[in-house]
Design a protein around this motif. Sequence first.
Motif, PDB file in Angstrom:
ATOM      1  N   PHE A  34       0.896  -0.912   0.107  1.00 25.17           N
ATOM      2  CA  PHE A  34       0.428  -0.234   0.050  1.00 25.17           C
ATOM      3  C   PHE A  34       1.069   0.899   0.076  1.00 25.17           C
ATOM      4  O   PHE A  34       0.563   2.475  -0.729  1.00 25.17           O
ATOM      5  N   GLU A  90      -5.978  -2.622  -6.621  1.00 23.35           N
ATOM      6  CA  GLU A  90      -6.836  -1.414  -6.106  1.00 23.35           C
ATOM      7  C   GLU A  90      -8.460  -1.450  -6.123  1.00 23.35           C
ATOM      8  O   GLU A  90      -9.154  -0.631  -5.847  1.00 23.35           O
ATOM      9  N   VAL A  95     -15.330   0.831  -0.869  1.00 21.24           N
ATOM     10  CA  VAL A  95     -15.458   1.720   0.315  1.00 21.24           C
ATOM     11  C   VAL A  95     -16.143   2.276   0.443  1.00 21.24           C
ATOM     12  O   VAL A  95     -16.291   2.884  -0.760  1.00 21.24           O
ATOM     13  N   LEU A 113      -9.593   1.367  -3.121  1.00 25.86           N
ATOM     14  CA  LEU A 113      -8.395   0.560  -2.474  1.00 25.86           C
ATOM     15  C   LEU A 113      -7.410   2.248  -1.966  1.00 25.86           C
ATOM     16  O   LEU A 113      -6.797   2.203  -1.331  1.00 25.86           O
ATOM     17  N   LEU A 366      -9.999   1.228   5.218  1.00 22.46           N
ATOM     18  CA  LEU A 366      -8.983   0.140   5.135  1.00 22.46           C
ATOM     19  C   LEU A 366      -7.796  -0.465   6.436  1.00 22.46           C
ATOM     20  O   LEU A 366      -7.583  -1.725   6.180  1.00 22.46           O
ATOM     21  N   LEU A 370      -8.414  -4.114   5.724  1.00 18.72           N
ATOM     22  CA  LEU A 370      -7.068  -4.653   5.941  1.00 18.72           C
ATOM     23  C   LEU A 370      -5.457  -4.345   7.036  1.00 18.72           C
ATOM     24  O   LEU A 370      -4.384  -4.735   6.536  1.00 18.72           O
ATOM     25  N   SER A 373      -2.760   1.456   6.368  1.00 14.84           N
ATOM     26  CA  SER A 373      -3.222   3.253   6.617  1.00 14.84           C
ATOM     27  C   SER A 373      -2.462   4.232   6.068  1.00 14.84           C
ATOM     28  O   SER A 373      -0.610   3.406   6.076  1.00 14.84           O
TER      29      SER A 373
END
Length: 373
Positions: A34, A90, A95, A113, A366, A370, A373
């Motif tokens: 990420f 992604e 969300v 994402l 997130l 997951l 952040s």
Amino acid sequence: MTSTPVRRALRPSGRLLPEDTRRHHRALLLQLLFRYGPASRADLARSSGLTKVSVSDVVGDLLAEGLLTEAVATAQGRVGKPPVLVSLAEGSRQVVAVDLSADGLVSGALLNLSGDVQERRGRPLEGRRGETAQDLVHDLVRELVGLATQPVLGIGVGTPGVVDAAGVVVDAPNLGWHGTGLAEALRHEFGLPVFVANDANTAVLGEHTFGDAGDGGLMLIRVGTGVGAGLVLEGALLHGHRSAAGEVGHVVVDPDGAACACGRRGCLETVLAAPHLRERLDAEGPAGLTAVGVQVGVVLAPVVGTLNLHELVLSGPLELLDGPLLEAVDRTIRERAMPVSGEELVVRTSALGEDVVLVGAAVLVLAGQLGVS
């Protein structure tokens, strides 16, 4: 690893229990991808400190879930077989994000994402409070869930007021919510993970993760129907006792001032909230905004001095905040704080504009689902 823009991460809190090891490994690898972008399994092993076997095992699971994709790297003059890179997929999940902080509006969006807004919808609040305001939120979420083209990872909501860790709105005077179980009600209706937080805390998470935040303490002042603040200090979101950190909107600046929704008079919110700023601008012009900026600076100078903040971000309607008000806040703080506190202070508006709470609401999901952040 390939070079991509670095996303800032929150410092983890709490201790890791043995039964959480696999979940921790999963979150660790997702966080690296990420923040830094595509990487080979060998890269991930080196960066994470995990064994190659552990990395391959977790990556295999994430590929099977569709959360990761893989592709062969471009050779670029390297000798030998190019590595296979894995990256966060992604677009594999969406969300649902809701922002209740805007003046007279409930806004929502579908994001991927990467925090990119893909669909947005809004509903006028029209003075709704209590259960009718809650019904409006449910209607908006229902529409956004119906628009999703990928599995919905979760629902994130940024709301004014004091919100506890369970997503209960302990007190939100402007919405007439007191002990309102917003997260549980949404979870029950939609069967999805739900994360609810104070709108200023949500906004500072968005700014910290996807905005232009640098190193050092970050404070974001969210200006909408009400006024609140979120703080990230040494990589951790500050919650405070009873989850009420950042309630600067209800610091009294004028005991003889206007009545506030909290029941007192002359709170900072009665001069800085967006509706009051518009009235002041119409009545006095830019000079009125300058006067408000001085009041804000007086309130915040002790905070800047106490916490040695690096950045102070104003978030809300730019036509009200950027210009005379921002300049007056900056100048007043520097006049009142020690040079060592103020000389490197950055005072600015949010890089994410009016989407900062929506993006922050996506960060809530997130982080919760997951571990990134």
